[in-house]
Design a protein around this motif. Structure first.
Motif, PDB file in Angstrom:
ATOM      1  N   MET A  17       0.797  -1.028   0.161  1.00 57.12           N
ATOM      2  CA  MET A  17       0.093  -0.188  -0.038  1.00 57.12           C
ATOM      3  C   MET A  17       0.758   1.496   0.131  1.00 57.12           C
ATOM      4  O   MET A  17       1.561   0.927   0.701  1.00 57.12           O
ATOM      5  N   ASN A  18       0.395   2.168  -1.136  1.00 58.20           N
ATOM      6  CA  ASN A  18       1.195   3.658  -0.690  1.00 58.20           C
ATOM      7  C   ASN A  18       1.060   4.151   0.371  1.00 58.20           C
ATOM      8  O   ASN A  18       0.052   4.411   0.406  1.00 58.20           O
ATOM      9  N   ASP A  19       2.223   4.861   0.488  1.00 57.39           N
ATOM     10  CA  ASP A  19       1.982   5.864   1.532  1.00 57.39           C
ATOM     11  C   ASP A  19       1.255   7.017   1.093  1.00 57.39           C
ATOM     12  O   ASP A  19       1.760   8.009   0.048  1.00 57.39           O
ATOM     13  N   PRO A  20       0.011   8.146   1.863  1.00 58.38           N
ATOM     14  CA  PRO A  20      -0.698   8.831   1.075  1.00 58.38           C
ATOM     15  C   PRO A  20       0.151   9.902   0.746  1.00 58.38           C
ATOM     16  O   PRO A  20      -0.264  10.910   0.703  1.00 58.38           O
ATOM     17  N   PHE A  21       0.999  10.271   1.911  1.00 60.31           N
ATOM     18  CA  PHE A  21       1.465  11.486   2.350  1.00 60.31           C
ATOM     19  C   PHE A  21       3.109  11.305   1.973  1.00 60.31           C
ATOM     20  O   PHE A  21       3.613  12.593   2.524  1.00 60.31           O
ATOM     21  N   LEU A  22       2.987  10.257   1.252  1.00 55.67           N
ATOM     22  CA  LEU A  22       4.532  10.557   0.465  1.00 55.67           C
ATOM     23  C   LEU A  22       5.121  11.725  -0.650  1.00 55.67           C
ATOM     24  O   LEU A  22       6.247  12.504   0.248  1.00 55.67           O
ATOM     25  N   ASN A  23       4.178  12.298  -1.352  1.00 57.93           N
ATOM     26  CA  ASN A  23       4.336  13.504  -1.920  1.00 57.93           C
ATOM     27  C   ASN A  23       4.476  14.610  -0.563  1.00 57.93           C
ATOM     28  O   ASN A  23       5.181  15.851  -0.917  1.00 57.93           O
ATOM     29  N   PHE A  24       3.267  14.942   0.260  1.00 59.42           N
ATOM     30  CA  PHE A  24       3.861  15.868   1.236  1.00 59.42           C
ATOM     31  C   PHE A  24       5.294  15.636   2.303  1.00 59.42           C
ATOM     32  O   PHE A  24       5.707  16.328   2.238  1.00 59.42           O
ATOM     33  N   LYS A  25       5.657  14.837   1.805  1.00 64.83           N
ATOM     34  CA  LYS A  25       6.468  14.315   3.393  1.00 64.83           C
ATOM     35  C   LYS A  25       8.425  14.830   1.719  1.00 64.83           C
ATOM     36  O   LYS A  25       8.742  15.573   2.726  1.00 64.83           O
ATOM     37  N   LYS A  26       7.735  14.787   0.882  1.00 63.75           N
ATOM     38  CA  LYS A  26       8.740  15.276   0.534  1.00 63.75           C
ATOM     39  C   LYS A  26       9.586  16.728  -0.119  1.00 63.75           C
ATOM     40  O   LYS A  26       9.899  17.449  -0.099  1.00 63.75           O
ATOM     41  N   SER A  27       7.635  16.898  -0.192  1.00 64.29           N
ATOM     42  CA  SER A  27       7.920  18.647  -0.418  1.00 64.29           C
ATOM     43  C   SER A  27       8.436  19.667   0.883  1.00 64.29           C
ATOM     44  O   SER A  27       8.673  20.738   0.615  1.00 64.29           O
ATOM     45  N   MET A  28       7.540  19.126   1.913  1.00 64.27           N
ATOM     46  CA  MET A  28       8.326  19.348   3.177  1.00 64.27           C
ATOM     47  C   MET A  28      10.087  19.109   3.710  1.00 64.27           C
ATOM     48  O   MET A  28      10.223  20.544   4.333  1.00 64.27           O
ATOM     49  N   LYS A  29      10.574  18.291   3.483  1.00 66.63           N
ATOM     50  CA  LYS A  29      11.879  17.791   3.458  1.00 66.63           C
ATOM     51  C   LYS A  29      12.010  19.366   2.337  1.00 66.63           C
ATOM     52  O   LYS A  29      13.372  19.977   2.717  1.00 66.63           O
ATOM     53  N   LYS A  30      12.340  19.573   0.963  1.00 62.22           N
ATOM     54  CA  LYS A  30      12.511  20.402   0.342  1.00 62.22           C
ATOM     55  C   LYS A  30      12.087  21.423   0.415  1.00 62.22           C
ATOM     56  O   LYS A  30      13.675  22.373   0.279  1.00 62.22           O
ATOM     57  N   ASN A  31      11.063  21.812   1.236  1.00 65.89           N
ATOM     58  CA  ASN A  31      10.769  23.274   1.501  1.00 65.89           C
ATOM     59  C   ASN A  31      10.817  23.156   2.652  1.00 65.89           C
ATOM     60  O   ASN A  31      11.732  24.630   2.864  1.00 65.89           O
ATOM     61  N   VAL A  32       9.979  23.092   3.749  1.00 65.15           N
ATOM     62  CA  VAL A  32      10.227  24.065   5.414  1.00 65.15           C
ATOM     63  C   VAL A  32      11.571  23.167   5.278  1.00 65.15           C
ATOM     64  O   VAL A  32      11.843  24.373   6.463  1.00 65.15           O
ATOM     65  N   PHE A  33      11.712  22.039   5.447  1.00 65.21           N
ATOM     66  CA  PHE A  33      12.643  21.670   6.267  1.00 65.21           C
ATOM     67  C   PHE A  33      14.097  21.849   5.825  1.00 65.21           C
ATOM     68  O   PHE A  33      15.438  21.727   6.217  1.00 65.21           O
TER      69      PHE A  33
END
Length: 145
Positions: free
Chosen positions: A1-17
């Motif tokens: 099962m795919n992680d529904p927040f995968l893209n969100f996590k990647k985006s947070m790592k790239k931009n916010v953190f």
């Protein structure tokens, strides 16, 4: 099962953190704090009398948590008076230490003494718990090694 927040996590790592980093020392202190919180939820945070009362309540038959709680209150055991959830924490700890076993019946989880639990209860009786302190928690910790 795919992680529904995968893209969100990647985006947070790239931009916010992206500019956020911690030293190894800070990471170690955070890990220590987490471990100390985990270890505070051990048998050492419960009274020996309370553990022994639970074992005695299960001596004759399996009971679900509410039955155990009611029996403890009837015997004037006040440890869980304003925090009944702690009883379930203790029951789970005792289950993890294989002092209690559990089974589901009619949508309720029943707890029963295991052979190890009966052994501890018998040892407490032999040592004359009322006359000299019985170090049940220490025995349980030893058993976990």
């Amino acid at each position: 099962m795919n992680d529904p927040f995968l893209n969100f996590k990647k985006s947070m790592k790239k931009n916010v953190f992206k500019d956020l980093s911690f030293t190894d020392e800070r990471k170690a202190r955070v890990n220590e704090a987490i471990e100390s919180k985990r270890s505070s939820s051990t048998l050492h945070s419960f009274k020996e009398d309370t553990i022994l009362a639970i074992l005695k309540s299960l001596q004759l038959e399996a009971k679900h948590g509410f039955e155990i709680s009611t029996q403890l209150f009837q015997k004037e055991e006040q440890s869980f008076l304003h925090n009944e959830g702690q009883l379930y924490t203790l029951l789970h700890l005792l289950e993890n230490k294989e002092v209690l076993g559990s089974m589901w019946r009619e949508d309720k989880k029943y707890y029963a003494l295991t052979a190890k639990g009966r052994k501890y209860l018998a040892a407490a009786s032999r040592k004359g718990y009322a006359k000299q302190p019985f170090l049940l928690k220490d025995l349980l910790e030893e058993a976990a090694l």
